[in-house]
Design an enzyme around this catalytic site. Structure first.
Site, PDB file in Angstrom:
ATOM      1  CG  ASP A   6      29.962  42.504  95.913  1.00 44.60           C
ATOM      2  OD1 ASP A   6      29.810  43.045  94.800  1.00 44.60           O
ATOM      3  OD2 ASP A   6      31.068  42.222  96.395  1.00 44.60           O
TER       4      ASP A   6
ATOM      5  CG  HIS B  58      23.453  47.895  89.007  1.00 42.10           C
ATOM      6  ND1 HIS B  58      24.146  47.297  90.034  1.00 42.10           N
ATOM      7  CD2 HIS B  58      24.399  48.512  88.236  1.00 42.10           C
ATOM      8  CE1 HIS B  58      25.443  47.547  89.898  1.00 42.10           C
ATOM      9  NE2 HIS B  58      25.625  48.272  88.805  1.00 42.10           N
TER      10      HIS B  58
ATOM     11  CG  LEU C 118      11.511  47.258 107.467  1.00 43.77           C
ATOM     12  CD1 LEU C 118      12.497  46.441 108.319  1.00 43.77           C
ATOM     13  CD2 LEU C 118      11.152  46.437 106.210  1.00 43.77           C
TER      14      LEU C 118
HETATM   15  C1  FPP Z   1      27.401  45.718  93.871  1.00 46.46           C
HETATM   16  O1  FPP Z   1      27.424  44.885  92.757  1.00 46.46           O
HETATM   17  C2  FPP Z   1      26.248  46.587  93.830  1.00 46.46           C
HETATM   18  C3  FPP Z   1      26.292  47.933  93.785  1.00 46.46           C
HETATM   19  C4  FPP Z   1      27.535  48.719  93.775  1.00 46.46           C
HETATM   20  C5  FPP Z   1      25.086  48.737  93.702  1.00 46.46           C
HETATM   21  C6  FPP Z   1      23.904  48.229  94.480  1.00 46.46           C
HETATM   22  C7  FPP Z   1      22.722  48.639  93.750  1.00 46.46           C
HETATM   23  C8  FPP Z   1      21.558  47.964  93.662  1.00 46.46           C
HETATM   24  C9  FPP Z   1      21.251  46.735  94.421  1.00 46.46           C
HETATM   25  C10 FPP Z   1      20.496  48.402  92.760  1.00 46.46           C
HETATM   26  C11 FPP Z   1      20.170  49.846  92.949  1.00 46.46           C
HETATM   27  C12 FPP Z   1      18.824  49.975  93.374  1.00 46.46           C
HETATM   28  C13 FPP Z   1      18.401  50.899  94.244  1.00 46.46           C
HETATM   29  C14 FPP Z   1      16.989  50.931  94.595  1.00 46.46           C
HETATM   30  C15 FPP Z   1      19.338  51.861  94.841  1.00 46.46           C
HETATM   31  P1  FPP Z   1      28.632  45.013  91.730  1.00 46.46           P
HETATM   32  O2  FPP Z   1      28.138  45.814  90.583  1.00 46.46           O
HETATM   33  O3  FPP Z   1      29.837  45.542  92.417  1.00 46.46           O
HETATM   34  O4  FPP Z   1      28.798  43.519  91.323  1.00 46.46           O
HETATM   35  P2  FPP Z   1      30.131  42.807  90.814  1.00 46.46           P
HETATM   36  O5  FPP Z   1      31.099  42.842  91.980  1.00 46.46           O
HETATM   37  O6  FPP Z   1      29.654  41.438  90.495  1.00 46.46           O
HETATM   38  O7  FPP Z   1      30.607  43.580  89.628  1.00 46.46           O
END
Ligand code: FPP
Length: 241
Positions: free
Chosen positions: A17, A34, A128
């Protein structure tokens, strides 16, 4: 650092997150957050191999994330495709097995082909397992598993009255080849499970950190493992029982 292999969590689940907040704080777009988050996944895989961890589950896209703007959804899936295209050879060379948990419904052919290719190429790897939870939600998974139990009993003419055992349901979970989650990490200060691996995390130790996912590095992982080492796992029993 010297963690004893026997004390390491056999399965770590991560709710990554804070990508959006990381980006906003720097005047960047959420997509850039992201992208930075994907680099944190690289670091996590490297550190996990170094420390001898066996199984990592990553919450990359939930069944609820479809509510986000289409541009953001596209940027996450494009990143996933790019991630596989640019990293798969290295991932394979390092003996990492890629696994997918989540519904295939709504995923595009392009995304499914990439995932299937990565899974097939790395299926014999043993160092892994990285389980990408993509279009994943626990309730969805449990409903699907219950439905499969029902269909299988019908096929094999097993009475519906026969009590259902955990093992019979578990074999239809996306994670049937993985051990239960020992340590669940959530970054960015939130303290909730958000429909992530609820069955699998029944006895998991829950670790919350304020660090935003793009800032999560090897030291952050080591901190979580040190904390985990101090926990006494009781599984509903008594400490020395
Ligand atoms: C949460 O941060 C993150 C997500 C919903 C997506 C997770 C995705 C990645 C780590 C990158 C994707 C990469 C791959 C390889 C799949 P948020 O956007 O909810 O953050 P916020 O709460 O600060 O808005």
């Amino acid at each position: 650092m010297g963690f004893l292999k026997s004390n390491l969590p056999k399965h770590i689940a991560v709710i990554m997150d804070g990508n959006g907040r990381w980006a906003t704080a720097r005047g960047k777009s959420r997509s850039e957050g992201h992208r930075e988050g994907a680099q944190a996944i690289d670091r996590l895989m490297d550190a996990s191999l170094e420390l001898g961890l066996q199984n990592i589950s990553l919450y990359a896209f939930s069944t609820e994330n479809w509510k986000r703007p289409i541009t953001e959804i596209r940027s996450i899936f494009n990143l996933l495709i790019e991630f596989i295209e640019t990293r798969l050879d290295t991932i394979h060379a390092r003996g990492i097995r890629i696994h997918h948990s989540g519904s295939r419904k709504r995923l595009t052919r392009g995304v499914l082909d990439k995932i299937d290719f990565a899974i097939d190429k790395t299926k014999k790897n043993k160092n892994l397992t990285v389980n990408f939870c993509l279009n994943y939600g626990s309730r969805d998974e449990l409903l699907r598993a219950a439905q499969e139990v029902f269909l299988e009993r019908k096929r094999s003419k097993v009475s519906f009255e026969k009590p259902l055992k955990e093992k019979e349901l578990e074999k239809f979970l996306y994670t049937s080849t993985l051990p239960p989650v020992d340590l669940l990490i959530r970054t960015a200060g939130e303290q909730r499970l958000s429909n992530f691996l609820l069955w699998q995390s029944a006895y998991a130790e829950l670790y919350f950190t304020d660090t935003l996912w793009p800032d999560f590095d090897k030291n952050s992982l080591v901190d979580s493992l040190k904390w985990y080492e101090t926990r006494t796992r009781k599984f509903g029993g008594l400490e020395n029982g």
